[in-house]
Design a protein around this motif. Sequence first.
Motif, PDB file in Angstrom:
ATOM      1  N   ALA A  11       0.825  -1.212   0.000  1.00 53.86           N
ATOM      2  CA  ALA A  11       0.000   0.000   0.000  1.00 53.86           C
ATOM      3  C   ALA A  11       0.861   1.264   0.000  1.00 53.86           C
ATOM      4  N   GLY A  12       2.182   1.095   0.035  1.00 50.94           N
ATOM      5  CA  GLY A  12       3.081   2.254   0.047  1.00 50.94           C
ATOM      6  C   GLY A  12       3.377   2.740  -1.361  1.00 50.94           C
ATOM      7  N   PHE A  13       4.324   3.636  -1.454  1.00 49.84           N
ATOM      8  CA  PHE A  13       4.655   4.278  -2.736  1.00 49.84           C
ATOM      9  C   PHE A  13       5.117   3.232  -3.772  1.00 49.84           C
ATOM     10  N   ILE A  14       6.258   2.612  -3.538  1.00 47.81           N
ATOM     11  CA  ILE A  14       6.795   1.683  -4.541  1.00 47.81           C
ATOM     12  C   ILE A  14       5.967   0.399  -4.580  1.00 47.81           C
ATOM     13  N   GLY A  15       5.600  -0.089  -3.379  1.00 42.55           N
ATOM     14  CA  GLY A  15       4.839  -1.338  -3.295  1.00 42.55           C
ATOM     15  C   GLY A  15       3.568  -1.302  -4.131  1.00 42.55           C
ATOM     16  N   LEU A  34       0.336  -7.555   1.773  1.00 41.56           N
ATOM     17  CA  LEU A  34       0.382  -7.595   3.250  1.00 41.56           C
ATOM     18  C   LEU A  34       0.952  -6.265   3.739  1.00 41.56           C
ATOM     19  N   ASP A  35       0.133  -5.486   4.427  1.00 43.72           N
ATOM     20  CA  ASP A  35       0.568  -4.131   4.800  1.00 43.72           C
ATOM     21  C   ASP A  35      -0.114  -3.728   6.114  1.00 43.72           C
ATOM     22  N   ALA A  36       0.638  -3.053   6.975  1.00 47.62           N
ATOM     23  CA  ALA A  36       0.087  -2.613   8.261  1.00 47.62           C
ATOM     24  C   ALA A  36      -0.681  -1.297   8.143  1.00 47.62           C
ATOM     25  N   LEU A  37      -0.603  -0.645   6.982  1.00 48.95           N
ATOM     26  CA  LEU A  37      -1.219   0.678   6.787  1.00 48.95           C
ATOM     27  C   LEU A  37      -0.750   1.672   7.853  1.00 48.95           C
ATOM     28  N   THR A  38       0.559   1.890   7.890  1.00 48.35           N
ATOM     29  CA  THR A  38       1.112   2.960   8.728  1.00 48.35           C
ATOM     30  C   THR A  38       0.772   4.289   8.045  1.00 48.35           C
ATOM     31  N   TYR A  39       1.344   5.392   8.547  1.00 51.13           N
ATOM     32  CA  TYR A  39       1.079   6.702   7.939  1.00 51.13           C
ATOM     33  C   TYR A  39       1.384   6.674   6.432  1.00 51.13           C
ATOM     34  N   ALA A  60      -1.744  -6.420   8.180  1.00 48.97           N
ATOM     35  CA  ALA A  60      -0.941  -7.145   9.178  1.00 48.97           C
ATOM     36  C   ALA A  60       0.401  -6.449   9.351  1.00 48.97           C
ATOM     37  N   ASP A  61       0.942  -6.607  10.550  1.00 47.38           N
ATOM     38  CA  ASP A  61       2.182  -5.925  10.916  1.00 47.38           C
ATOM     39  C   ASP A  61       3.323  -6.953  10.927  1.00 47.38           C
ATOM     40  N   ILE A  62       4.362  -6.709  10.144  1.00 47.49           N
ATOM     41  CA  ILE A  62       5.444  -7.698  10.038  1.00 47.49           C
ATOM     42  C   ILE A  62       6.253  -7.838  11.330  1.00 47.49           C
ATOM     43  N   THR A  63       6.059  -6.939  12.289  1.00 49.63           N
ATOM     44  CA  THR A  63       6.778  -7.104  13.564  1.00 49.63           C
ATOM     45  C   THR A  63       6.110  -8.181  14.430  1.00 49.63           C
ATOM     46  N   HIS A  82       9.476  -8.336  -0.629  1.00 48.21           N
ATOM     47  CA  HIS A  82       9.410  -7.645   0.667  1.00 48.21           C
ATOM     48  C   HIS A  82       9.807  -6.175   0.525  1.00 48.21           C
ATOM     49  N   LEU A  83       8.770  -5.316   0.594  1.00 52.06           N
ATOM     50  CA  LEU A  83       9.023  -3.867   0.538  1.00 52.06           C
ATOM     51  C   LEU A  83       8.644  -3.156   1.830  1.00 52.06           C
ATOM     52  N   ALA A  84       7.861  -3.785   2.708  1.00 54.22           N
ATOM     53  CA  ALA A  84       7.392  -3.081   3.907  1.00 54.22           C
ATOM     54  C   ALA A  84       8.591  -2.564   4.695  1.00 54.22           C
ATOM     55  N   GLU A  86      10.003   1.137   7.248  1.00 54.75           N
ATOM     56  CA  GLU A  86      10.043   2.565   7.538  1.00 54.75           C
ATOM     57  C   GLU A  86      11.074   3.108   6.562  1.00 54.75           C
ATOM     58  N   SER A  87      10.723   4.148   5.786  1.00 53.32           N
ATOM     59  CA  SER A  87      11.548   4.483   4.625  1.00 53.32           C
ATOM     60  C   SER A  87      12.117   5.907   4.616  1.00 53.32           C
ATOM     61  N   HIS A  88      11.819   6.728   5.637  1.00 56.71           N
ATOM     62  CA  HIS A  88      12.260   8.126   5.528  1.00 56.71           C
ATOM     63  C   HIS A  88      13.433   8.437   6.465  1.00 56.71           C
ATOM     64  N   PRO A 156      20.301   6.036  10.620  1.00 55.73           N
ATOM     65  CA  PRO A 156      19.603   4.881  11.210  1.00 55.73           C
ATOM     66  C   PRO A 156      18.777   4.129  10.152  1.00 55.73           C
ATOM     67  N   TYR A 157      18.200   4.854   9.186  1.00 58.16           N
ATOM     68  CA  TYR A 157      17.458   4.168   8.102  1.00 58.16           C
ATOM     69  C   TYR A 157      18.392   3.227   7.337  1.00 58.16           C
ATOM     70  N   SER A 158      19.513   3.767   6.838  1.00 56.27           N
ATOM     71  CA  SER A 158      20.375   2.923   5.999  1.00 56.27           C
ATOM     72  C   SER A 158      21.022   1.815   6.827  1.00 56.27           C
ATOM     73  N   SER A 160      19.554   0.250   9.276  1.00 54.57           N
ATOM     74  CA  SER A 160      18.543  -0.811   9.447  1.00 54.57           C
ATOM     75  C   SER A 160      18.363  -1.588   8.144  1.00 54.57           C
ATOM     76  N   LYS A 161      18.427  -0.916   6.997  1.00 52.30           N
ATOM     77  CA  LYS A 161      18.308  -1.633   5.716  1.00 52.30           C
ATOM     78  C   LYS A 161      19.544  -2.511   5.493  1.00 52.30           C
ATOM     79  N   ALA A 162      20.730  -2.005   5.836  1.00 53.56           N
ATOM     80  CA  ALA A 162      21.951  -2.813   5.691  1.00 53.56           C
ATOM     81  C   ALA A 162      21.840  -4.070   6.543  1.00 53.56           C
ATOM     82  N   ASN A 186      17.196   6.411  -5.615  1.00 49.24           N
ATOM     83  CA  ASN A 186      15.994   7.175  -5.220  1.00 49.24           C
ATOM     84  C   ASN A 186      14.906   7.053  -6.283  1.00 49.24           C
ATOM     85  N   ASN A 187      13.698   6.755  -5.840  1.00 53.00           N
ATOM     86  CA  ASN A 187      12.556   6.682  -6.755  1.00 53.00           C
ATOM     87  C   ASN A 187      11.771   7.985  -6.736  1.00 53.00           C
ATOM     88  N   TYR A 188      11.025   8.233  -7.826  1.00 53.40           N
ATOM     89  CA  TYR A 188      10.052   9.333  -7.846  1.00 53.40           C
ATOM     90  C   TYR A 188       8.908   8.883  -8.737  1.00 53.40           C
TER      91      TYR A 188
HETATM   92  P1  NAD Z   1       6.777   3.826   1.876  1.00 52.69           P
HETATM   93  O1  NAD Z   1       7.179   4.403   3.182  1.00 52.69           O
HETATM   94  O2  NAD Z   1       6.062   4.665   0.876  1.00 52.69           O
HETATM   95  O3  NAD Z   1       5.842   2.536   2.128  1.00 52.69           O
HETATM   96  C1  NAD Z   1       6.127   1.587   3.097  1.00 52.69           C
HETATM   97  C2  NAD Z   1       4.924   0.659   3.226  1.00 52.69           C
HETATM   98  O4  NAD Z   1       5.235  -0.334   4.223  1.00 52.69           O
HETATM   99  C3  NAD Z   1       3.649   1.369   3.690  1.00 52.69           C
HETATM  100  O5  NAD Z   1       2.538   0.912   2.929  1.00 52.69           O
HETATM  101  C4  NAD Z   1       3.521   0.958   5.150  1.00 52.69           C
HETATM  102  O6  NAD Z   1       2.169   0.892   5.587  1.00 52.69           O
HETATM  103  C5  NAD Z   1       4.164  -0.427   5.130  1.00 52.69           C
HETATM  104  N1  NAD Z   1       4.688  -0.797   6.452  1.00 52.69           N
HETATM  105  C6  NAD Z   1       5.507  -0.053   7.255  1.00 52.69           C
HETATM  106  N2  NAD Z   1       5.752  -0.706   8.401  1.00 52.69           N
HETATM  107  C7  NAD Z   1       5.103  -1.899   8.309  1.00 52.69           C
HETATM  108  C8  NAD Z   1       4.980  -3.007   9.177  1.00 52.69           C
HETATM  109  N3  NAD Z   1       5.573  -3.023  10.392  1.00 52.69           N
HETATM  110  N4  NAD Z   1       4.256  -4.071   8.771  1.00 52.69           N
HETATM  111  C9  NAD Z   1       3.644  -4.070   7.552  1.00 52.69           C
HETATM  112  N5  NAD Z   1       3.707  -3.029   6.702  1.00 52.69           N
HETATM  113  C10 NAD Z   1       4.430  -1.953   7.078  1.00 52.69           C
HETATM  114  O7  NAD Z   1       8.113   3.221   1.273  1.00 52.69           O
HETATM  115  P2  NAD Z   1       8.618   3.156  -0.239  1.00 52.69           P
HETATM  116  O8  NAD Z   1       9.292   4.427  -0.573  1.00 52.69           O
HETATM  117  O9  NAD Z   1       7.525   2.660  -1.099  1.00 52.69           O
HETATM  118  O10 NAD Z   1       9.754   2.041  -0.109  1.00 52.69           O
HETATM  119  C11 NAD Z   1       9.431   0.655  -0.228  1.00 52.69           C
HETATM  120  C12 NAD Z   1      10.690  -0.162  -0.054  1.00 52.69           C
HETATM  121  O11 NAD Z   1      11.635   0.195  -1.062  1.00 52.69           O
HETATM  122  C13 NAD Z   1      11.381   0.033   1.286  1.00 52.69           C
HETATM  123  O12 NAD Z   1      11.856  -1.213   1.731  1.00 52.69           O
HETATM  124  C14 NAD Z   1      12.532   0.977   0.971  1.00 52.69           C
HETATM  125  O13 NAD Z   1      13.610   0.774   1.850  1.00 52.69           O
HETATM  126  C15 NAD Z   1      12.875   0.553  -0.447  1.00 52.69           C
HETATM  127  N6  NAD Z   1      13.487   1.606  -1.296  1.00 52.69           N
HETATM  128  C16 NAD Z   1      12.878   2.846  -1.385  1.00 52.69           C
HETATM  129  C17 NAD Z   1      13.444   3.803  -2.232  1.00 52.69           C
HETATM  130  C18 NAD Z   1      12.793   5.153  -2.408  1.00 52.69           C
HETATM  131  O14 NAD Z   1      13.342   6.022  -3.090  1.00 52.69           O
HETATM  132  N7  NAD Z   1      11.610   5.414  -1.836  1.00 52.69           N
HETATM  133  C19 NAD Z   1      14.593   3.518  -2.966  1.00 52.69           C
HETATM  134  C20 NAD Z   1      15.164   2.238  -2.841  1.00 52.69           C
HETATM  135  C21 NAD Z   1      14.589   1.297  -2.007  1.00 52.69           C
END
Ligand code: NAD
Length: 351
Positions: A11-15, A34-39, A60-63, A82-84, A86-88, A156-158, A160-162, A186-188
Amino acid sequence: MKKTIVITGGAGFIGSHVVREFVNKYPDYHIINLDALTYAGNLENLKDVKDAPNYTFIKADITHAAHMLDIFREYQPDGVIHLAAESHVDRSITSPTDFVMTNVVGTVNLLNAARETWQGQLEGKRFHHVSTDEVYGTLGATGLFTEDTPYDPHSPYSASKASSDHFIRAYHDTYGLPVVITNCSNNYGPNHFPEKLIPLCILNILHGKPLPIYGDGKYTRDWLYVVDHARAIDLVFHEGENGESYNIGGFNEWQNIDLVRELCRQMDEKLGQAPGTAAQLITYVKDRPGHDLRYAIDATKINTELGYEPSVTFEEGLSHTIDWFLENREWLERVNSGAYQDYYHEQYKDK
Ligand code: NAD
Ligand code: TYD
């Protein structure tokens, strides 16, 4: 159904672009979002596919480890994308623990659920982890990130991803789990949450608000249109080699200030404003702590091994993106209400 695939963070941007690509392109796959629908999660991003017969949404929440295992046992997925996360980066500076919980613990929960469900039946299975180029740290004025660049995260973001990437490789090496990793720049594009630079500037231009440029604006990012990221994920999910990682990018570097000036130029044109109107809003503000100077992807491997090429130029992608935001003002204004206002005020109050 030929395959069942769980896409986390759909439900997120890239997902949402990945879900759309798979639901439309593979009518014989069952796609579970599968998405927790965070902000950051927004089901409005998927209104065009929500009634498709091969699509299911699970909140559902992956934690929550036990819930992940229950879902995997019930649906018996063949694949996970797996894209879920915290991304900012800015939010990771104020709330790092949230990033550890979702990006590290959540990833390990999914790995455990896949491992448990796929025991003894790994043929045809795949766990695709979607990661970022930010794990490689920062570049100086020259050079590019390759798949062999050592990890050196700074935020802290990078970090956690690493860490999550390391767990993915560890589950491949230790348990033989069939994994692939993609590290994208970076995506847009459409549906980009306005906490990130490009949609934030589009929104602020529409509201006549300052365009906050961190530091001297010379920081450099490598930008890829989100639909081209979704296409690359499709390619690597189906044709990548187990245990391998693939960088995804389009050789498209921009200094932030040049990018924002180009955005202002296109916005003036599309809004019928005098040239230079939007650029008057550019405001230099306090820098981000630990700000990485430059990211740039060497996408040779995915290009030569899998034949990947982006489908649009940056000028085309940026123009589509602005058009989408102008045609979807309601989406933007709804996202811009409530909790996002509180975040914006807090993030920019001392800048
Ligand atoms: P986003 O923040 O727009 O979306 C994240 C999604 O994950 C949201 O729908 C949110 O509800 C869900 N989510 C968050 N915590 C969750 C949890 N505990 N359980 C289930 N769902 C949860 O992120 P995005 O920009 O679409 O990025 C998606 C993925 O791509 C991330 O893993 C990010 O690290 C990676 N990525 C992003 C970019 C970028 O430029 N945005 C670039 C490279 C990689
Ligand atoms: P962002 O979109 O947050 O992505 P990332 O930090 O993952 O690269 O930021 C892109 C670049 O823009 C980054 O160098 C930080 C900078 N930036 C600003 O100058 N002002 C802003 O208000 C934001 C959000 C980012």
